[in-house]
Design a protein around this motif. Structure first.
Motif, PDB file in Angstrom:
ATOM      1  N   CYS A  19       0.567  -1.253  -0.022  1.00 43.07           N
ATOM      2  CA  CYS A  19      -0.136   0.227   0.035  1.00 43.07           C
ATOM      3  C   CYS A  19       0.842   1.280   0.035  1.00 43.07           C
ATOM      4  CB  CYS A  19      -0.942  -0.029   1.043  1.00 43.07           C
ATOM      5  SG  CYS A  19      -2.253  -1.111   1.033  1.00 43.07           S
ATOM      6  N   LEU A  20       2.039   1.370   0.711  1.00 47.39           N
ATOM      7  CA  LEU A  20       2.954   2.373   0.535  1.00 47.39           C
ATOM      8  C   LEU A  20       3.323   2.603  -0.928  1.00 47.39           C
ATOM      9  CD1 LEU A  20       4.848   2.005   4.089  1.00 47.39           C
ATOM     10  CD2 LEU A  20       2.930   3.614   3.414  1.00 47.39           C
TER      11      LEU A  20
ATOM     12  N   ALA B 296      -7.230   7.032   3.562  1.00 47.11           N
ATOM     13  CA  ALA B 296      -7.486   7.325   2.111  1.00 47.11           C
ATOM     14  C   ALA B 296      -8.489   6.112   1.373  1.00 47.11           C
ATOM     15  CB  ALA B 296      -6.383   7.911   1.367  1.00 47.11           C
ATOM     16  N   GLN B 297      -8.314   6.284   0.017  1.00 49.62           N
ATOM     17  CA  GLN B 297      -8.816   5.154  -0.686  1.00 49.62           C
ATOM     18  C   GLN B 297      -8.219   3.820  -0.267  1.00 49.62           C
ATOM     19  OE1 GLN B 297      -8.167   6.520  -4.774  1.00 49.62           O
ATOM     20  NE2 GLN B 297     -10.270   7.535  -4.892  1.00 49.62           N
ATOM     21  N   VAL B 298      -8.975   2.561  -0.728  1.00 46.02           N
ATOM     22  CA  VAL B 298      -8.496   1.245  -0.504  1.00 46.02           C
ATOM     23  C   VAL B 298      -7.599   0.680  -1.522  1.00 46.02           C
ATOM     24  CG1 VAL B 298      -9.203  -1.188  -0.458  1.00 46.02           C
ATOM     25  CG2 VAL B 298     -10.618   0.737   0.779  1.00 46.02           C
TER      26      VAL B 298
ATOM     27  N   ALA C 261      -4.221  -3.999  -3.247  1.00 45.50           N
ATOM     28  CA  ALA C 261      -3.761  -5.178  -2.514  1.00 45.50           C
ATOM     29  C   ALA C 261      -4.525  -5.362  -1.218  1.00 45.50           C
ATOM     30  CB  ALA C 261      -2.091  -4.951  -2.057  1.00 45.50           C
ATOM     31  N   GLU C 262      -4.928  -4.346  -0.591  1.00 45.39           N
ATOM     32  CA  GLU C 262      -5.908  -4.643   0.414  1.00 45.39           C
ATOM     33  C   GLU C 262      -7.192  -5.371  -0.036  1.00 45.39           C
ATOM     34  OE1 GLU C 262      -5.518  -1.437   3.887  1.00 45.39           O
ATOM     35  OE2 GLU C 262      -5.867  -0.536   2.070  1.00 45.39           O
ATOM     36  N   ALA C 263      -7.866  -4.659  -1.196  1.00 43.96           N
ATOM     37  CA  ALA C 263      -9.073  -5.053  -1.512  1.00 43.96           C
ATOM     38  C   ALA C 263      -8.818  -6.501  -2.061  1.00 43.96           C
ATOM     39  CB  ALA C 263      -9.372  -4.268  -2.966  1.00 43.96           C
ATOM     40  N   ASP C 264      -7.815  -7.026  -2.810  1.00 41.61           N
ATOM     41  CA  ASP C 264      -7.489  -8.391  -2.997  1.00 41.61           C
ATOM     42  C   ASP C 264      -7.534  -9.196  -1.936  1.00 41.61           C
ATOM     43  OD1 ASP C 264      -6.690 -10.501  -5.010  1.00 41.61           O
ATOM     44  OD2 ASP C 264      -5.001 -10.472  -3.454  1.00 41.61           O
TER      45      ASP C 264
ATOM     46  N   GLU D  57      -5.711  -0.076  10.935  1.00 42.53           N
ATOM     47  CA  GLU D  57      -5.175   0.853  10.178  1.00 42.53           C
ATOM     48  C   GLU D  57      -5.318   0.373   8.512  1.00 42.53           C
ATOM     49  OE1 GLU D  57      -1.416   2.285  11.066  1.00 42.53           O
ATOM     50  OE2 GLU D  57      -1.443   2.123  13.138  1.00 42.53           O
ATOM     51  N   THR D  58      -5.368  -0.951   8.470  1.00 39.41           N
ATOM     52  CA  THR D  58      -5.499  -1.264   7.027  1.00 39.41           C
ATOM     53  C   THR D  58      -6.597  -2.470   7.085  1.00 39.41           C
ATOM     54  OG1 THR D  58      -4.010  -3.279   7.653  1.00 39.41           O
ATOM     55  CG2 THR D  58      -2.875  -1.186   6.786  1.00 39.41           C
ATOM     56  N   LEU D  59      -7.097  -2.896   5.755  1.00 38.38           N
ATOM     57  CA  LEU D  59      -8.042  -4.036   5.748  1.00 38.38           C
ATOM     58  C   LEU D  59      -7.678  -5.265   6.417  1.00 38.38           C
ATOM     59  CD1 LEU D  59     -10.010  -3.213   2.354  1.00 38.38           C
ATOM     60  CD2 LEU D  59     -10.668  -2.751   4.720  1.00 38.38           C
ATOM     61  N   PRO D  60      -6.320  -5.560   6.027  1.00 40.28           N
ATOM     62  CA  PRO D  60      -5.750  -6.868   6.675  1.00 40.28           C
ATOM     63  C   PRO D  60      -5.770  -6.596   8.125  1.00 40.28           C
ATOM     64  CG  PRO D  60      -4.136  -6.378   4.713  1.00 40.28           C
ATOM     65  CD  PRO D  60      -5.411  -4.870   4.869  1.00 40.28           C
ATOM     66  N   GLY D  61      -5.323  -5.429   8.727  1.00 38.61           N
ATOM     67  CA  GLY D  61      -5.549  -5.345  10.157  1.00 38.61           C
ATOM     68  C   GLY D  61      -6.940  -5.504  10.882  1.00 38.61           C
TER      69      GLY D  61
END
Length: 169
Positions: free
Chosen positions: A14-15, A23-25, A28-31, A66-70
């Motif tokens: 994501c970085l 911000a937007q997703v 890689a997070e969506a996947d 902080e992230t979707l995987p989180g």
């Protein structure tokens, strides 16, 4: 340990994507979320899958992760996303596409949960309780509703609702 490595990998990706924290997703997070839903909730309807994706997004937007995987990891710690350990394995291509579409729908604003921040799957318990006696279905539905309302009260969540034997609150 494997979950931590996957979360770190997605965060680094994501970085690289140049996506800010709230911000937007990142793709890689969506996947990752689509794969987590496919591995854990492949048997839900499309609406149920959108609900799972929406709650995960809501958790991130509310600052609970902080992230979707989180968010997936936080929900996994509560007993949800039981299939996360299988993410490295093969996932049916059609199921993945459907889950990816559900994640995209949630990213684009679809939220059948009304902004819920948590969910709880009752599927395993229902299967165990109804395996030999399906006449108890109405009784179990009332029991699920009571449990869901209690979970919502404990978390300070909003209006609890059931979709595909998954309680959102």
């Amino acid at each position: 340990m494997r979950k931590i490595l996957i979360i770190i990998l997605v965060a680094v990706m994501c970085l690289v994507c140049g996506v800010a924290a709230n911000a937007q997703v990142c793709p890689a997070e969506a996947d990752y979320l689509a794969r987590a839903i496919a591995a854990s909730y492949g048997d839900l309807s499309f609406g149920g899958k959108v609900g799972i994706a929406a709650v995960t997004l809501n958790m991130k937007e509310a600052g609970l992760a902080e992230t979707l995987p989180g968010a997936v990891a936080a929900l996994s710690a509560e007993g949800e996303f039981p299939g996360v350990g299988k993410l490295a394995g093969e996932i049916d291509e059609e199921l993945y596409r459907i889950c990816k579409d559900a994640v995209e729908a949630a990213i684009n604003g679809a939220d059948p949960t009304g902004g819920a921040l948590y969910f709880h799957s009752f599927n395993e318990r229902i299967w165990a309780d109804l395996r030999f006696d399906d006449t108890r279905e109405e009784e179990l539905a009332k029991k699920m509703r009571r449990e869901l309302e209690a979970l919502a009260r404990e978390s300070g969540g909003g209006n609890p609702m059931l979709i595909d034997n998954v309680g959102f609150y």
